[in-house]
Enzyme design. Structure first.
Site, PDB file in Angstrom:
ATOM      1  N   LYS A   1      29.373 -23.375  46.929  1.00 51.96           N
ATOM      2  CA  LYS A   1      30.155 -22.780  46.206  1.00 51.96           C
ATOM      3  C   LYS A   1      31.451 -21.600  46.703  1.00 51.96           C
ATOM      4  O   LYS A   1      30.903 -20.835  47.330  1.00 51.96           O
ATOM      5  CB  LYS A   1      29.569 -22.112  44.883  1.00 51.96           C
ATOM      6  CG  LYS A   1      30.412 -21.276  43.868  1.00 51.96           C
ATOM      7  CD  LYS A   1      29.590 -20.892  42.573  1.00 51.96           C
ATOM      8  CE  LYS A   1      30.410 -20.099  41.624  1.00 51.96           C
ATOM      9  NZ  LYS A   1      30.810 -18.707  42.063  1.00 51.96           N
TER      10      LYS A   1
ATOM     11  N   THR B   1      26.765 -19.336  47.629  1.00 54.17           N
ATOM     12  CA  THR B   1      28.054 -18.917  47.274  1.00 54.17           C
ATOM     13  C   THR B   1      28.590 -18.405  48.752  1.00 54.17           C
ATOM     14  O   THR B   1      27.995 -17.585  49.172  1.00 54.17           O
ATOM     15  CB  THR B   1      27.999 -17.829  46.207  1.00 54.17           C
ATOM     16  OG1 THR B   1      27.602 -18.569  44.979  1.00 54.17           O
ATOM     17  CG2 THR B   1      29.449 -17.258  45.940  1.00 54.17           C
TER      18      THR B   1
ATOM     19  N   TYR C   1      23.035 -15.764  47.320  1.00 53.93           N
ATOM     20  CA  TYR C   1      23.657 -14.939  48.450  1.00 53.93           C
ATOM     21  C   TYR C   1      22.999 -14.931  49.473  1.00 53.93           C
ATOM     22  O   TYR C   1      21.627 -14.461  49.341  1.00 53.93           O
ATOM     23  CB  TYR C   1      23.962 -13.695  47.734  1.00 53.93           C
ATOM     24  CG  TYR C   1      25.149 -13.711  46.650  1.00 53.93           C
ATOM     25  CD1 TYR C   1      26.596 -14.311  46.934  1.00 53.93           C
ATOM     26  CD2 TYR C   1      25.074 -13.005  45.519  1.00 53.93           C
ATOM     27  CE1 TYR C   1      27.635 -14.191  45.798  1.00 53.93           C
ATOM     28  CE2 TYR C   1      26.117 -13.172  44.653  1.00 53.93           C
ATOM     29  CZ  TYR C   1      27.137 -13.532  44.916  1.00 53.93           C
ATOM     30  OH  TYR C   1      28.305 -13.521  44.032  1.00 53.93           O
TER      31      TYR C   1
ATOM     32  N   HIS D   1      36.011 -17.986  42.844  1.00 56.42           N
ATOM     33  CA  HIS D   1      35.150 -16.888  42.060  1.00 56.42           C
ATOM     34  C   HIS D   1      36.010 -16.468  40.973  1.00 56.42           C
ATOM     35  O   HIS D   1      35.826 -15.324  40.536  1.00 56.42           O
ATOM     36  CB  HIS D   1      34.806 -15.875  43.068  1.00 56.42           C
ATOM     37  CG  HIS D   1      33.481 -15.235  43.019  1.00 56.42           C
ATOM     38  ND1 HIS D   1      32.514 -15.474  44.091  1.00 56.42           N
ATOM     39  CD2 HIS D   1      32.864 -14.389  41.944  1.00 56.42           C
ATOM     40  CE1 HIS D   1      31.284 -15.112  43.756  1.00 56.42           C
ATOM     41  NE2 HIS D   1      31.476 -13.962  42.479  1.00 56.42           N
TER      42      HIS D   1
ATOM     43  N   SER E   1      22.193 -16.545  38.724  1.00 55.31           N
ATOM     44  CA  SER E   1      22.515 -15.839  39.901  1.00 55.31           C
ATOM     45  C   SER E   1      21.674 -14.902  40.525  1.00 55.31           C
ATOM     46  O   SER E   1      20.566 -14.455  40.022  1.00 55.31           O
ATOM     47  CB  SER E   1      23.774 -14.804  39.425  1.00 55.31           C
ATOM     48  OG  SER E   1      24.156 -13.901  40.235  1.00 55.31           O
TER      49      SER E   1
HETATM   50  C1  LIG Z   1      31.150 -11.352  35.215  1.00 58.20           C
HETATM   51  C2  LIG Z   1      30.996 -12.412  36.301  1.00 58.20           C
HETATM   52  C3  LIG Z   1      29.812 -12.479  37.385  1.00 58.20           C
HETATM   53  C4  LIG Z   1      29.886 -13.328  38.347  1.00 58.20           C
HETATM   54  N1  LIG Z   1      28.725 -13.383  39.184  1.00 58.20           N
HETATM   55  C5  LIG Z   1      28.739 -14.254  39.947  1.00 58.20           C
HETATM   56  C6  LIG Z   1      27.558 -14.455  40.808  1.00 58.20           C
HETATM   57  O1  LIG Z   1      26.725 -13.533  40.945  1.00 58.20           O
HETATM   58  N2  LIG Z   1      27.396 -15.192  41.841  1.00 58.20           N
HETATM   59  C7  LIG Z   1      28.447 -16.388  41.673  1.00 58.20           C
HETATM   60  O2  LIG Z   1      28.434 -17.201  42.634  1.00 58.20           O
HETATM   61  N3  LIG Z   1      29.625 -16.296  40.977  1.00 58.20           N
HETATM   62  C8  LIG Z   1      29.529 -15.316  40.073  1.00 58.20           C
HETATM   63  N4  LIG Z   1      30.747 -15.407  39.266  1.00 58.20           N
HETATM   64  C9  LIG Z   1      31.873 -16.441  39.521  1.00 58.20           C
HETATM   65  C10 LIG Z   1      31.529 -17.485  38.676  1.00 58.20           C
HETATM   66  O3  LIG Z   1      30.108 -18.271  39.023  1.00 58.20           O
HETATM   67  C11 LIG Z   1      32.653 -18.521  38.602  1.00 58.20           C
HETATM   68  O4  LIG Z   1      32.958 -19.225  39.786  1.00 58.20           O
HETATM   69  C12 LIG Z   1      33.919 -18.018  37.702  1.00 58.20           C
HETATM   70  O5  LIG Z   1      33.402 -17.039  36.616  1.00 58.20           O
HETATM   71  C13 LIG Z   1      34.614 -19.152  37.354  1.00 58.20           C
HETATM   72  O6  LIG Z   1      35.799 -18.557  36.650  1.00 58.20           O
HETATM   73  P1  LIG Z   1      35.975 -18.439  35.187  1.00 58.20           P
HETATM   74  O7  LIG Z   1      35.312 -17.205  34.539  1.00 58.20           O
HETATM   75  O8  LIG Z   1      37.294 -17.951  34.832  1.00 58.20           O
HETATM   76  O9  LIG Z   1      35.488 -19.656  34.451  1.00 58.20           O
HETATM   77  C14 LIG Z   1      30.869 -14.124  38.456  1.00 58.20           C
HETATM   78  C15 LIG Z   1      32.002 -14.265  37.215  1.00 58.20           C
HETATM   79  C16 LIG Z   1      31.944 -13.641  36.386  1.00 58.20           C
HETATM   80  C17 LIG Z   1      33.159 -13.498  35.297  1.00 58.20           C
END
Ligand SMILES: Cc1cc2nc3c(=O)[nH]c(=O)nc-3n(C[C@H](O)[C@H](O)[C@H](O)COP(=O)(O)O)c2cc1C
Length: 407
Positions: free
Chosen positions: A278, A188, A162, A302, A138
């Site tokens: 995404k 994203t 981003y 997300h 990320s």
């Molecule tokens: C703690 C955390 C931090 C995240 N940070 C980002 C991020 O920096 N960039 C991003 O595109 N998605 C981020 N996400 C979303 C994840 O890429 C993903 O879409 C999401 O976790 C999918 O759902 P799940 O956690 O239920 O598997 C984050 C998710 C979590 C749980």
């Protein structure tokens, strides 16, 4: 009836013992070993990290309805298995962006991994490498593209971007990702602004976590986590090193509400490699992205962390695959906690499934070993369920094998 009894003998008792005296001195994480589901990992994680950290991972936006609905939808999956198929040899691999990966699961980009475990992103990437899986780093990572490439040079890796309002800065990230061997860029697009996460507000979450009065109690109950935090390099966003500003100031820099479809063209030209978008939730948006030559999309909200009450990715998947599936790869994420969830998504036409929280629970529970445990849990269930479904490989999981039970 009766039976002649004998005195119990050590020779017959020994094989029944689940432990040996020498095992008492082995350095094993028994609690981690005793995890058999992602839920077990989640419970262990909760015991091992501070509440604010656990809630940051586990929580979602507002009333958390998007996440709850995504999970409920996976509970509605029903399989219609074939019988009498030769499934003695099965193949879990999938081709993703032109190359084979061991399973159709991809590590989603998640920010701040060193807050969940002090070894952070490289520990997850190492587990990905050892299992021939893809890791996404990320923009909000606590490890830079260069550090990750140095730590785990062989891992197949994607960089999640981003698009900042400072395009020159964005260009730097893109060039660094290229230099550091990232094979795809993942933009994203569901973050014109940061979602409202009530738990984080209530916990007063800051990065790095601040030591407040109530934190002292937490320090006493989670000494290992705090010990690691205080004895390893400072916890900070790799992209903001030396930038001293509060979190909300940073998020204003990172999340640019003025990004539009036109930026996709700029990005495609600047990056020059495979581009994944995404956070797509609508067929018309996906069709538009096809025109810009995007290679893949992730149907995602997300993990429910941005817009609450957003659509359920698994429900959108079939119409999305029908509309654009021949022109680009379609992945989904959100609420996936078991291999059966993954198999259902494959049946509905997804090429791959991104996992976020599932591996973060593993990371919080036991660092790299915890992530490995999560992979083992998915692998075992995937092998078992594919055999029970009567399929030898993922292409045999056709839509007629999976349906959603009505509410
Ligand atoms: C703690 C955390 C931090 C995240 N940070 C980002 C991020 O920096 N960039 C991003 O595109 N998605 C981020 N996400 C979303 C994840 O890429 C993903 O879409 C999401 O976790 C999918 O759902 P799940 O956690 O239920 O598997 C984050 C998710 C979590 C749980």
């Amino acid at each position: 009836m009766s039976m002649k009894r004998q005195f119990p003998r050590w020779k017959s008792i020994k094989p029944l013992l689940g432990w040996s005296f020498s095992s008492l001195f082995e350095k094993k994480d028994r609690k981690l070993e005793n995890c058999f589901t992602v839920d077990d990992l989640k419970s262990l994680a909760k015991k091992r990290v501070p509440k604010a950290v656990f809630d940051y991972v586990d929580g979602a936006a507002l009333e958390e309805l998007s996440l709850t609905r995504a999970k409920e939808t996976f509970r509605r999956i029903e399989f219609r298995p074939h019988v009498l198929r030769n499934v003695s040899q099965i193949d879990l691999s999938q081709e993703v962006l032109g190359k084979k990966t061991a399973m159709p699961i991809i590590f989603a980009p998640t920010g701040y991994s060193r807050m969940m475990h002090y070894l952070g992103e490289p520990a997850v990437a190492q587990a990905a490498l050892e299992n021939d899986l893809i890791y996404s780093l990320s923009t909000m990572g606590t490890t830079s593209t260069e550090e990750l490439a140095n730590a785990v040079p062989e891992v197949r890796r994607w960089f999640q971007l981003y698009l900042w309002n400072d395009r020159e800065q964005s260009k730097n990230f893109i060039e660094n990702a290229k230099r550091d061997g990232f094979e795809a860029l993942m933009l994203t697009v569901d973050t014109p602004i940061s979602g409202q996460r009530i738990k984080d507000n209530r916990n007063g979450l800051t990065v790095p976590p601040k030591i407040k009065t109530k934190t002292f109690f937490d320090m006493a109950t989670k000494p290992k986590w705090w010990g690691n935090l205080l004895t390893t390099p400072p916890l900070e966003f790799a992209t903001f090193r030396g930038y001293n500003a509060p979190l909300f100031e940073l998020s204003k820099k990172i999340f640019d509400p003025s990004v539009t479809m036109n930026d996709i063209k700029w990005l495609k030209d600047t990056w020059g490699g495979p581009l994944i978008v995404k956070g797509v939730q609508r067929v018309d948006d996906a069709k538009e992205l096809v025109k810009y030559g995007v290679d893949a999309i992730v149907i995602s909200n997300h993990g429910g962390r941005q817009m609450d009450r957003a659509t359920v990715p698994l429900e959108t998947l079939p119409e999305m695959v029908k509309a654009v599936g021949k022109k680009m790869e379609v992945y989904i994420d959100g609420g996936v906690t078991s291999a059966s969830d993954v198999l259902a998504a494959i049946g509905f036409g997804a090429k791959g499934v991104l996992l976020g929280r599932s591996y973060l629970y593993g990371l919080m529970a036991g660092g790299q070993n915890g992530v490995q445990k999560m992979i083992d849990i998915f692998k075992l269930e995937m092998e078992t369920s594919m055999k029970l479904l009567g399929v030898k490989n993922l292409s045999e999981i056709t839509p007629d094998l999976v349906s959603l039970r009505p509410y």
